[in-house]
Design a protein around this motif. Structure first.
Motif, PDB file in Angstrom:
ATOM      1  N   ASP A 137     -11.722   7.409 -22.954  1.00 56.88           N
ATOM      2  CA  ASP A 137     -11.117   8.178 -22.324  1.00 56.88           C
ATOM      3  C   ASP A 137     -11.489   8.600 -20.997  1.00 56.88           C
ATOM      4  OD1 ASP A 137      -9.377   8.394 -24.617  1.00 56.88           O
ATOM      5  OD2 ASP A 137     -10.301  10.144 -25.193  1.00 56.88           O
ATOM      6  N   TYR A 138     -12.870   8.585 -20.928  1.00 53.93           N
ATOM      7  CA  TYR A 138     -13.567   8.889 -19.695  1.00 53.93           C
ATOM      8  C   TYR A 138     -13.187   7.675 -18.661  1.00 53.93           C
ATOM      9  CZ  TYR A 138     -17.175   8.890 -16.031  1.00 53.93           C
ATOM     10  OH  TYR A 138     -17.984   9.035 -14.933  1.00 53.93           O
ATOM     11  N   ARG A 139     -13.326   6.462 -19.104  1.00 56.37           N
ATOM     12  CA  ARG A 139     -13.144   5.215 -18.321  1.00 56.37           C
ATOM     13  C   ARG A 139     -11.557   5.315 -17.803  1.00 56.37           C
ATOM     14  NH1 ARG A 139     -14.957   0.028 -20.867  1.00 56.37           N
ATOM     15  NH2 ARG A 139     -16.892   1.019 -20.512  1.00 56.37           N
ATOM     16  N   LEU A 140     -10.760   5.658 -18.732  1.00 58.36           N
ATOM     17  CA  LEU A 140      -9.263   5.566 -18.214  1.00 58.36           C
ATOM     18  C   LEU A 140      -8.974   6.679 -17.112  1.00 58.36           C
ATOM     19  CD1 LEU A 140      -7.342   5.346 -21.749  1.00 58.36           C
ATOM     20  CD2 LEU A 140      -7.655   3.692 -19.751  1.00 58.36           C
ATOM     21  N   ARG A 141      -9.694   7.798 -17.397  1.00 55.57           N
ATOM     22  CA  ARG A 141      -9.643   9.066 -16.260  1.00 55.57           C
ATOM     23  C   ARG A 141      -9.913   8.473 -15.017  1.00 55.57           C
ATOM     24  NH1 ARG A 141     -10.453  14.869 -17.827  1.00 55.57           N
ATOM     25  NH2 ARG A 141     -12.853  14.019 -17.990  1.00 55.57           N
ATOM     26  N   ALA A 142     -11.161   8.049 -15.095  1.00 57.29           N
ATOM     27  CA  ALA A 142     -12.043   7.459 -13.799  1.00 57.29           C
ATOM     28  C   ALA A 142     -11.108   6.272 -13.014  1.00 57.29           C
ATOM     29  CB  ALA A 142     -13.284   6.841 -14.079  1.00 57.29           C
ATOM     30  N   ASP A 143     -10.487   5.458 -13.856  1.00 53.57           N
ATOM     31  CA  ASP A 143      -9.511   4.511 -13.122  1.00 53.57           C
ATOM     32  C   ASP A 143      -8.417   5.138 -12.545  1.00 53.57           C
ATOM     33  OD1 ASP A 143     -11.367   2.449 -13.996  1.00 53.57           O
ATOM     34  OD2 ASP A 143     -10.326   1.937 -15.842  1.00 53.57           O
ATOM     35  N   ASP A 144      -7.776   6.111 -13.187  1.00 59.92           N
ATOM     36  CA  ASP A 144      -6.730   7.001 -12.716  1.00 59.92           C
ATOM     37  C   ASP A 144      -7.083   7.520 -11.330  1.00 59.92           C
ATOM     38  OD1 ASP A 144      -3.760   7.769 -12.816  1.00 59.92           O
ATOM     39  OD2 ASP A 144      -4.946   9.824 -13.128  1.00 59.92           O
ATOM     40  N   TYR A 145      -8.139   7.995 -11.403  1.00 57.87           N
ATOM     41  CA  TYR A 145      -8.787   8.825 -10.174  1.00 57.87           C
ATOM     42  C   TYR A 145      -8.777   7.974  -9.009  1.00 57.87           C
ATOM     43  CZ  TYR A 145     -11.853  11.497  -7.198  1.00 57.87           C
ATOM     44  OH  TYR A 145     -12.213  12.103  -6.070  1.00 57.87           O
ATOM     45  N   HIS A 146      -9.588   6.815  -9.212  1.00 52.52           N
ATOM     46  CA  HIS A 146      -9.809   6.050  -8.362  1.00 52.52           C
ATOM     47  C   HIS A 146      -8.388   5.297  -7.694  1.00 52.52           C
ATOM     48  CE1 HIS A 146     -14.177   6.200  -8.298  1.00 52.52           C
ATOM     49  NE2 HIS A 146     -14.058   5.770  -9.565  1.00 52.52           N
ATOM     50  N   LYS A 147      -7.586   5.378  -8.661  1.00 54.22           N
ATOM     51  CA  LYS A 147      -6.288   4.481  -8.154  1.00 54.22           C
ATOM     52  C   LYS A 147      -5.470   5.410  -7.126  1.00 54.22           C
ATOM     53  CE  LYS A 147      -1.987   2.537 -10.115  1.00 54.22           C
ATOM     54  NZ  LYS A 147      -1.002   2.499 -11.146  1.00 54.22           N
ATOM     55  N   LYS A 148      -5.463   6.994  -7.512  1.00 55.78           N
ATOM     56  CA  LYS A 148      -4.783   7.713  -6.636  1.00 55.78           C
ATOM     57  C   LYS A 148      -5.481   7.944  -5.325  1.00 55.78           C
ATOM     58  CE  LYS A 148      -3.033  10.558 -10.490  1.00 55.78           C
ATOM     59  NZ  LYS A 148      -2.969  11.806 -11.407  1.00 55.78           N
ATOM     60  N   GLN A 149      -6.842   7.922  -5.326  1.00 56.73           N
ATOM     61  CA  GLN A 149      -7.573   7.845  -4.034  1.00 56.73           C
ATOM     62  C   GLN A 149      -7.196   6.670  -3.031  1.00 56.73           C
ATOM     63  OE1 GLN A 149      -9.464  10.308  -2.950  1.00 56.73           O
ATOM     64  NE2 GLN A 149      -8.920  11.350  -4.775  1.00 56.73           N
ATOM     65  N   ASN A 150      -7.136   5.542  -3.809  1.00 55.81           N
ATOM     66  CA  ASN A 150      -6.591   4.356  -2.987  1.00 55.81           C
ATOM     67  C   ASN A 150      -5.460   4.425  -2.403  1.00 55.81           C
ATOM     68  OD1 ASN A 150      -9.298   3.125  -3.759  1.00 55.81           O
ATOM     69  ND2 ASN A 150      -8.432   1.899  -5.397  1.00 55.81           N
ATOM     70  N   ALA A 151      -4.507   5.007  -3.222  1.00 62.33           N
ATOM     71  CA  ALA A 151      -3.032   5.270  -2.616  1.00 62.33           C
ATOM     72  C   ALA A 151      -3.092   6.320  -1.498  1.00 62.33           C
ATOM     73  CB  ALA A 151      -2.089   5.819  -3.888  1.00 62.33           C
ATOM     74  N   LEU A 152      -3.647   7.255  -1.697  1.00 63.11           N
ATOM     75  CA  LEU A 152      -3.703   8.340  -0.687  1.00 63.11           C
ATOM     76  C   LEU A 152      -4.473   7.341   0.631  1.00 63.11           C
ATOM     77  CD1 LEU A 152      -5.047  11.429  -2.295  1.00 63.11           C
ATOM     78  CD2 LEU A 152      -2.811  11.104  -1.432  1.00 63.11           C
ATOM     79  N   ARG A 153      -5.524   6.797   0.397  1.00 60.10           N
ATOM     80  CA  ARG A 153      -5.967   6.011   1.782  1.00 60.10           C
ATOM     81  C   ARG A 153      -5.138   5.312   2.411  1.00 60.10           C
ATOM     82  NH1 ARG A 153     -11.311   6.405  -1.274  1.00 60.10           N
ATOM     83  NH2 ARG A 153     -10.594   4.740  -2.357  1.00 60.10           N
ATOM     84  N   ALA A 154      -4.510   4.628   1.456  1.00 62.49           N
ATOM     85  CA  ALA A 154      -3.382   3.629   1.939  1.00 62.49           C
ATOM     86  C   ALA A 154      -2.316   4.261   2.853  1.00 62.49           C
ATOM     87  CB  ALA A 154      -2.684   2.755   0.918  1.00 62.49           C
ATOM     88  N   LEU A 155      -1.789   5.360   2.302  1.00 61.59           N
ATOM     89  CA  LEU A 155      -0.731   6.109   3.043  1.00 61.59           C
ATOM     90  C   LEU A 155      -1.416   6.698   4.283  1.00 61.59           C
ATOM     91  CD1 LEU A 155       0.859   8.204   0.153  1.00 61.59           C
ATOM     92  CD2 LEU A 155       1.624   6.378   1.360  1.00 61.59           C
ATOM     93  N   GLN A 156      -2.788   7.317   4.398  1.00 60.94           N
ATOM     94  CA  GLN A 156      -3.290   7.793   5.367  1.00 60.94           C
ATOM     95  C   GLN A 156      -3.293   6.709   6.748  1.00 60.94           C
ATOM     96  OE1 GLN A 156      -6.919   9.482   4.331  1.00 60.94           O
ATOM     97  NE2 GLN A 156      -6.173  11.474   3.368  1.00 60.94           N
ATOM     98  N   LYS A 157      -3.876   5.553   6.233  1.00 56.16           N
ATOM     99  CA  LYS A 157      -3.952   4.210   7.229  1.00 56.16           C
ATOM    100  C   LYS A 157      -2.476   3.982   7.686  1.00 56.16           C
ATOM    101  CE  LYS A 157      -5.698  -0.230   7.664  1.00 56.16           C
ATOM    102  NZ  LYS A 157      -4.420  -0.831   8.161  1.00 56.16           N
ATOM    103  N   LYS A 158      -1.414   4.053   6.864  1.00 60.43           N
ATOM    104  CA  LYS A 158      -0.071   3.907   7.360  1.00 60.43           C
ATOM    105  C   LYS A 158       0.265   4.755   8.317  1.00 60.43           C
ATOM    106  CE  LYS A 158       4.479   2.956   5.637  1.00 60.43           C
ATOM    107  NZ  LYS A 158       5.263   2.729   4.454  1.00 60.43           N
ATOM    108  N   ALA A 159       0.012   5.934   8.123  1.00 63.87           N
ATOM    109  CA  ALA A 159       0.235   7.157   9.006  1.00 63.87           C
ATOM    110  C   ALA A 159      -0.035   6.957  10.386  1.00 63.87           C
ATOM    111  CB  ALA A 159       0.212   8.453   8.358  1.00 63.87           C
TER     112      ALA A 159
END
Length: 232
Positions: free
Chosen positions: A15-37
């Motif tokens: 469960d900890y690994r799944l939550r960590a993967d989900d957290y990093h996935k969301k952080q990567n998506a936010l960084r991609a949106l910031q770069k696009k902006a």
């Protein structure tokens, strides 16, 4: 254990690994949106910028309003009424043709006809026999049509179907025709109501003062009272 209570509840490693993967996935998506902006051209324009709006945090596309003049709206209402009226008249003709083919003598749902006989004494009532009184066979007493007398049966041969299977088939066909007639009558009534509602909406396009007297229902249009105007 009491010594580890400050660390909270134990969690499975999976469960900890799944939550960590989900957290990093969301952080990567936010960084991609910031770069696009940051890379976006400030002078860039596309039509969705003025056709979209934010409703409850969700972007929705604005539906463009039709630019129609009152005269054009009246003409469209008139065309709609003509089309509905044409379909209604076609249904009415089909109904009349079906009624001419069917005699509506033994349709289901119709109130049964009553044939009353009058007698002078109770003895005549007790000795009364329907088949003898109507001068026909007992098998034909239940018919409301095509009930020949005994003299007619002796002079002429019986015409038409006589086998039970054939009679049952004919009865089923007759029932299907009555069901079709009922559907067409209901459809014609529905079209009449639709035509009335369209006419009411067409009349509302006028700028005259009006007051609603009765609300619109599924079986009738709304009723409005218009201010009387004397025309020259």
């Amino acid at each position: 254990p009491a010594a580890r209570r400050r660390l909270g509840l134990l969690e499975k490693k999976k469960d900890y690994r799944l939550r960590a993967d989900d957290y990093h996935k969301k952080q990567n998506a936010l960084r991609a949106l910031q770069k696009k902006a940051l890379d976006k051209n400030p002078d860039e324009f596309y039509f969705k910028m003025i056709r979209a709006e934010l409703q409850d945090g969700v972007h929705t596309i604005k539906q463009p309003k039709d630019e129609v003049t009152p005269e054009q709206a009246k003409l469209m209402r008139t065309q709609d009424i003509k089309y509905v009226e044409m379909k209604r008249v076609a249904e009415a003709k089909k109904i009349e043709r079906l009624k001419s083919e069917l005699h509506l003598l033994d349709a289901e749902g119709k109130n049964p006809n009553k044939h009353v006989f009058f007698f002078d004494t109770k003895k005549e009532v007790q000795e009364f026999d329907v088949a003898t009184h109507l001068d026909t066979l007992p098998e034909l007493v239940g018919r409301v049509y095509n009930r020949p007398t005994i003299a007619t049966l002796q002079k002429e041969t019986l015409k038409g179907a006589t086998e039970p299977a054939h009679l049952k088939k004919l009865a089923q066909q007759r029932k299907n025709q009555y069901d079709l007639l009922k559907q067409r009558i209901e459809r014609e009534k529905a079209m009449f109501v639709v035509a009335q509602k369209i006419q009411t909406r067409k009349d509302l396009l006028d700028k005259t003062h009006k007051v609603k007297v009765k609300k619109e229902t599924t079986n009738s249009p709304a009723i409005y009272k218009f201010k009387f105007q004397r025309k020259r």
